[in-house]
Design an enzyme around this catalytic site. Sequence first.
Site, short mmCIF file in Angstrom:
data_model
loop_
_atom_site.label_atom_id
_atom_site.label_comp_id
_atom_site.label_asym_id
_atom_site.label_seq_id
_atom_site.Cartn_x
_atom_site.Cartn_y
_atom_site.Cartn_z
N CYS A 171 1.01 -1.35 0.10
CA CYS A 171 0.28 -0.21 -0.31
C CYS A 171 0.72 1.00 0.24
CB CYS A 171 -1.00 -0.16 1.05
SG CYS A 171 -2.26 1.34 1.47
N CYS A 199 0.21 3.15 2.66
CA CYS A 199 0.23 3.40 3.96
C CYS A 199 2.24 3.57 4.25
CB CYS A 199 0.59 1.64 4.00
SG CYS A 199 -1.27 1.32 4.35
N ASP A 201 59.90 12.76 -3.59
CA ASP A 201 60.47 13.64 -2.61
C ASP A 201 61.44 12.39 -1.63
OD1 ASP A 201 60.05 14.61 -0.05
OD2 ASP A 201 59.28 12.86 0.75
N ASP A 257 55.07 10.92 1.13
CA ASP A 257 54.24 10.36 1.94
C ASP A 257 53.92 11.31 3.01
OD1 ASP A 257 56.67 10.88 3.16
OD2 ASP A 257 56.90 8.82 4.03
N ASP A 306 53.89 16.97 1.75
CA ASP A 306 53.65 17.01 0.00
C ASP A 306 52.45 17.07 -0.34
OD1 ASP A 306 55.85 16.17 0.18
OD2 ASP A 306 55.82 13.49 0.48
#
Length: 796
Positions: free
Chosen positions: A103, A106, A496, A690, A694
């Site tokens: 329904c 509902c 790096d 890392d 960085d």
Amino acid sequence: MKDNLEEVRMSNKVKKELILEGLCCANCAAKIEAKVNELEGVANANLNFVTKTLSIDMEEGEVATILNKTNNIVKNIEPDVIVKEKSLNRHTKQACTLVGLGCANCAAKMERGINDIEGVKNATIDFVSKKLTIEVHDKDDFSRVIEEAVDIVRSIEPDVKLIVEENKKKGHSHDHNHGIDEDKKSEILKLAVGAILFLGAVTLNLSYNIKLILFIISYLIVGGEIVLRALKNIIRGQVFDENFLMSLATVGAFAIGEFPEAVAVMLFYQVGELFQDMAVDRSRKSISALMDIRPDYANLRVENDIKVVSPEEVKVGDIIVVKPGEKIPIDGKVIEGKSMVDTSALTGESVPREIEEESEVLGGFINKNALLTIKVEKEFSESTVAKILDLVENASSRKAPTESFITKFARYYTPVVVITAAVLAVVPPLIIPGASFVQWFYKALAFLVVSCPCALVVSIPLGFFGGIGGASKNGILIKGGNYLEALNDVETVIFDKTGTLTKGVFKVTKIETKKNIAKRELLQYAAFAEAYSNHPIATSILKEFRKEINKDDIEDYNEISGQGTKVTVKGRTIIAGNTKLMTKENVNFDEVETLGTVVHVAMDNEYLGYIVISDEVKEDSEEAIKRLKAIGVKRTVMLTGDLKSVGEKVAERLGLDEVYAELLPDQKVKKLEELDNKKSLKGKVIFVGDGINDAPVLARADIGIAMGGLGSDAAIEAADVVIMTDEPSKIAGAIKIAKKTKSIVWQNIIFALGVKGLVLILVAFGLSTMWEAVFADVGVAVIAILNAMRALKVEE
């Protein structure tokens, strides 16, 4: 600017993901994506046909309207597809099924009632799919909210049951029925019946009328569903799809008396579509299997008892137990036990790793041979395994340029071929003396069969998706097809130093004093200066000091980026750092040349001495540089904040082309921009780092690569590629995978367009029939999909 920076700025936009259940037409998927992208308020929409996931970035205030319009677009193009919203936040959203809901009124009452529950941020019910999605402010409220929701549902509809959907538990699913589900079994049975009737009509000595009846019945069994779907689409204005094309071609064949060919073409088309669906399903399962790293449960220690709970329920500081053979569910630190762990699911490393007390472990590792007790350090949402799953699941939202081109190409290819077919059917009989309308109409019908672009629309994204999946198997996480394709054009790789080319594991190797103080005293002053720093150099000094620093004695602390620290202890000023800091503070210091990092220490502007901290070069750094040059990278560069003498010695040892030392984070960005200006128009610049400092450079580079195993969360978030093993040699591996993937993708493009083009030419000159046209459609699609699967097996 980069895609990831754009996402940060889109604070007034939200992202929604929709699952399109039952979507099986790649061409229709492309149409849906194009239509949704045209909606007002949509910043970007991407439909991944492999995972059947539609991702939409949209204006925050337009969510409901856009989702409603999107649903209408999907229903208009593919009426049988069910649209479901996917939970983007695994921790504040929960999906439920309302079994027996019938329904709509509902359902609306239930939705209103559940939205009124305290702690509920939003609750929606999809009446069509009978799905209830509850979003809460605090995940700890879930149990109470679900209980109250159950009561509300029962009060409105006593017979409706609310079922909470469990997390996916791969390996326990019922999807392993030898690759053929119930729907496919019924499809095979239907095709078999149609084929038997067709063969009977062709081979048996029957009257014309009986043969015609058998052909018609066979056609309706095999292709009736396609014809019906085509008619429904025409009513909605959707003409140029494969249903319409196949229906027109085969009904046209019936009209000119080619009964056997009409049925045969539809039959072989359906068989080809079946094989295509099975190939796509197989590829989806293969890619999913690569990411079978999500832990199903955690053994939570509660006092003297062990409780099996979902990983999402575990909090930071909780103690979990991992038995031999089980997956470690969440990131943490081992507090008891010693064992070997299999890290291959995350890193691609086949050799087990030994861990013991104080070892850091990541979710997704598999405990091999002993009981481990682990203290949880991250919630599941922040754990490595959750981030990896999220990265891989969302990788397809960033399309490669080749994918975007194919999507646009497909939109124009089909109409052009259909118009050509219409011209082919009408014009030649009018201008060529003695030309037969039936003959040219037949050629036009064959043209229509070839006009579906599914071979390209399915196989190209699948190739990139497979490449990303194959890379993840090797411990390389690539965040999108655009980055995978960009890796083909790398000219410059910038590194790096610390934690990237070197291990980032610092150790005090020398202490030299210049005044009448002991080495231990100098070390103590340096420890005070570094007490609040989390830099690896600071950690090594504190570790060497071996005593707890009384931080209450520190009155003032100042960390100077790229230079060092300055603190006040009991009224005396201590500075510890590099030569720049000493010069800035007007301290007379000794110049030191050594293969290591030198930390100078001064108190009240009086130089006390220096400490040398050494960092080892990674075992495979030299090999990484050699491999990069071997695959065509023109320039390798190192940027470091370390001393020039240290940087030059490391660069010389590894064979780097250039080195720039004593750089602050902002100077690294400027230097990268200078190097970026020297590249060719098509060339790409990679930055590999890392540390948290960085992140700006990673974001600025064409492709940012983070060392993920030991790297910071900020670097991983900013990067486009994450190396889970911290091995620089994996960069060359990533480029190799990208090149192989591109090769496979272009093989499919050339093969598909080449075969289709050849068949079109042969048909136009009467040298080919609809049989070849069917192969040029579904046959080529199946072969292209199977070829795309090879991307999964690419080794770096």
